[in-house]
Design a protein around this motif. Sequence first.
Motif, PDB file in Angstrom:
ATOM      1  N   GLY A 183      -6.896  -0.971 -12.369  1.00  0.00           N
ATOM      2  CA  GLY A 183      -6.318  -1.277 -13.665  1.00  0.00           C
ATOM      3  C   GLY A 183      -5.623  -0.078 -14.277  1.00  0.00           C
ATOM      4  O   GLY A 183      -4.888   0.647 -13.599  1.00  0.00           O
ATOM      5  N   GLU A 184      -5.870   0.152 -15.566  1.00  0.00           N
ATOM      6  CA  GLU A 184      -5.216   1.258 -16.266  1.00  0.00           C
ATOM      7  C   GLU A 184      -5.572   2.613 -15.663  1.00  0.00           C
ATOM      8  O   GLU A 184      -4.775   3.549 -15.724  1.00  0.00           O
ATOM      9  N   ALA A 185      -6.754   2.716 -15.090  1.00  0.00           N
ATOM     10  CA  ALA A 185      -7.166   3.979 -14.481  1.00  0.00           C
ATOM     11  C   ALA A 185      -6.326   4.329 -13.262  1.00  0.00           C
ATOM     12  O   ALA A 185      -6.316   5.485 -12.812  1.00  0.00           O
ATOM     13  N   ALA A 186      -5.601   3.341 -12.710  1.00  0.00           N
ATOM     14  CA  ALA A 186      -4.746   3.594 -11.545  1.00  0.00           C
ATOM     15  C   ALA A 186      -3.376   4.141 -11.938  1.00  0.00           C
ATOM     16  O   ALA A 186      -2.661   4.681 -11.089  1.00  0.00           O
ATOM     17  N   THR A 187      -3.009   4.025 -13.213  1.00  0.00           N
ATOM     18  CA  THR A 187      -1.674   4.427 -13.656  1.00  0.00           C
ATOM     19  C   THR A 187      -1.347   5.887 -13.359  1.00  0.00           C
ATOM     20  O   THR A 187      -0.236   6.193 -12.882  1.00  0.00           O
TER      21      THR A 187
ATOM     22  N   VAL B 237       0.854  -1.179   0.000  1.00  0.00           N
ATOM     23  CA  VAL B 237       0.000   0.000   0.000  1.00  0.00           C
ATOM     24  C   VAL B 237       0.891   1.230   0.000  1.00  0.00           C
ATOM     25  O   VAL B 237       1.813   1.344   0.815  1.00  0.00           O
ATOM     26  N   CYS B 238       0.626   2.141  -0.936  1.00  0.00           N
ATOM     27  CA  CYS B 238       1.313   3.430  -0.993  1.00  0.00           C
ATOM     28  C   CYS B 238       0.268   4.491  -0.657  1.00  0.00           C
ATOM     29  O   CYS B 238      -0.660   4.721  -1.440  1.00  0.00           O
ATOM     30  N   ALA B 239       0.414   5.118   0.500  1.00  0.00           N
ATOM     31  CA  ALA B 239      -0.607   6.041   0.986  1.00  0.00           C
ATOM     32  C   ALA B 239      -0.078   7.472   1.010  1.00  0.00           C
ATOM     33  O   ALA B 239       1.045   7.720   1.472  1.00  0.00           O
ATOM     34  N   TRP B 240      -0.901   8.389   0.522  1.00  0.00           N
ATOM     35  CA  TRP B 240      -0.631   9.825   0.641  1.00  0.00           C
ATOM     36  C   TRP B 240      -1.760  10.415   1.469  1.00  0.00           C
ATOM     37  O   TRP B 240      -2.921  10.386   1.078  1.00  0.00           O
TER      38      TRP B 240
ATOM     39  N   TYR C 193       2.105   9.519  -7.376  1.00  0.00           N
ATOM     40  CA  TYR C 193       2.736   9.131  -6.120  1.00  0.00           C
ATOM     41  C   TYR C 193       4.266   9.282  -6.202  1.00  0.00           C
ATOM     42  O   TYR C 193       4.904   9.697  -5.228  1.00  0.00           O
ATOM     43  N   GLU C 194       4.833   8.952  -7.340  1.00  0.00           N
ATOM     44  CA  GLU C 194       6.276   9.102  -7.503  1.00  0.00           C
ATOM     45  C   GLU C 194       6.690  10.560  -7.352  1.00  0.00           C
ATOM     46  O   GLU C 194       7.718  10.874  -6.744  1.00  0.00           O
ATOM     47  N   ARG C 195       5.897  11.471  -7.893  1.00  0.00           N
ATOM     48  CA  ARG C 195       6.219  12.894  -7.774  1.00  0.00           C
ATOM     49  C   ARG C 195       6.024  13.389  -6.347  1.00  0.00           C
ATOM     50  O   ARG C 195       6.797  14.214  -5.852  1.00  0.00           O
TER      51      ARG C 195
ATOM     52  N   ALA D  35       4.922  22.819  -5.020  1.00  0.00           N
ATOM     53  CA  ALA D  35       3.661  22.242  -5.502  1.00  0.00           C
ATOM     54  C   ALA D  35       3.886  20.821  -6.016  1.00  0.00           C
ATOM     55  O   ALA D  35       4.943  20.499  -6.554  1.00  0.00           O
ATOM     56  N   HIS D  36       2.871  19.974  -5.849  1.00  0.00           N
ATOM     57  CA  HIS D  36       2.966  18.571  -6.258  1.00  0.00           C
ATOM     58  C   HIS D  36       1.562  18.035  -6.504  1.00  0.00           C
ATOM     59  O   HIS D  36       0.563  18.661  -6.100  1.00  0.00           O
ATOM     60  N   PRO D  37       1.428  16.876  -7.150  1.00  0.00           N
ATOM     61  CA  PRO D  37       0.089  16.350  -7.485  1.00  0.00           C
ATOM     62  C   PRO D  37      -0.788  16.055  -6.282  1.00  0.00           C
ATOM     63  O   PRO D  37      -2.018  15.999  -6.403  1.00  0.00           O
ATOM     64  N   GLY D  38      -0.188  15.856  -5.113  1.00  0.00           N
ATOM     65  CA  GLY D  38      -0.972  15.536  -3.933  1.00  0.00           C
ATOM     66  C   GLY D  38      -1.826  16.681  -3.430  1.00  0.00           C
ATOM     67  O   GLY D  38      -2.664  16.476  -2.544  1.00  0.00           O
ATOM     68  N   LEU D  39      -1.638  17.882  -3.994  1.00  0.00           N
ATOM     69  CA  LEU D  39      -2.463  19.009  -3.581  1.00  0.00           C
ATOM     70  C   LEU D  39      -3.927  18.798  -3.926  1.00  0.00           C
ATOM     71  O   LEU D  39      -4.806  19.457  -3.378  1.00  0.00           O
TER      72      LEU D  39
END
Length: 288
Positions: free
Chosen positions: A252-256, A114-117, A262-264, A218-222
């Motif tokens: 699936g693909e929608a999770a990509t 699990v990768c949680a933000w 998450y990497e960012r 700034a990052h996507p988690g905002l």
Amino acid sequence: MPNAPMVPTVRRRRLGSTLRRFRNEAGLSLDQAARAMGWNGPKLSKIENAVQGLRPGELTALLKNYGVTDPDACAVLETLRTDASKKGWWQAYSGIVQPAYADYISLESDAERVCAWTPLLVPGLLQTPAYARETIAGITTTRTPEEIAALAEVRMARQSVLTRPGNPLELWAIIHEAALHQRFASRPATMREQLRKLLDASELPNVVVQVMPLASTAHPGLEGGFSLTKFSQPLPDVVLLENANSATYVEGEAATPFERAYERIRATALSVEDSLVRIAELEEGLRK
């Protein structure tokens, strides 16, 4: 008396959707795949829609017809088949736990990672009992004290996946620093104990904690928090998006896009070492 209809559990739904994907990849229609098994179309449709189970041997034959020969993939799906009707410990709380939450606990119990933000709260898998009770009580507008206590028990029970024998869940948690400044007037020691729990949990080889600093760029988690739940192949990954009123899943693909996000987020947060130093500083500050 007629048999009761089969409940489409999370495991049975994931098995059915994976079989449908394999059938489509093999270029077979529902009727073609059913005839190859000596079935009628409705039976296979019920299997794919999680309202009928598979007998021993039927899954192996289906996968062979679809050209799926990888032994690891076959073993993962066979485990789903055999475990599809097993009751989880969380079903004892069925009157308290909402169906969407129960589904997520089931997914979490089967997951590899699990990768949680979490920008607002400490993740449930890392909470102390006192923190869980205080935050649940603060968030809810309809729960009784008894229900709040039961929900806190559920949250604590979920944490057993981190120490299960043989294959403990891998957890990578990124927490916004603002969540670590939370205070609880009724019990001031709650946050200090919670910070100590984060430091202790970080000593587990399968747990990594990072802190997103208050002064981050700034990052996507905002856009909000999410949990990316990863499974053994061929099962698709699942992303949980949660708010006060509902939970939404994408897979699936929608999770990509969430994997890339998450990497960012991870790259923007403090390093693991600096994160633990910051948590320790906050914990020490609450001792004064």
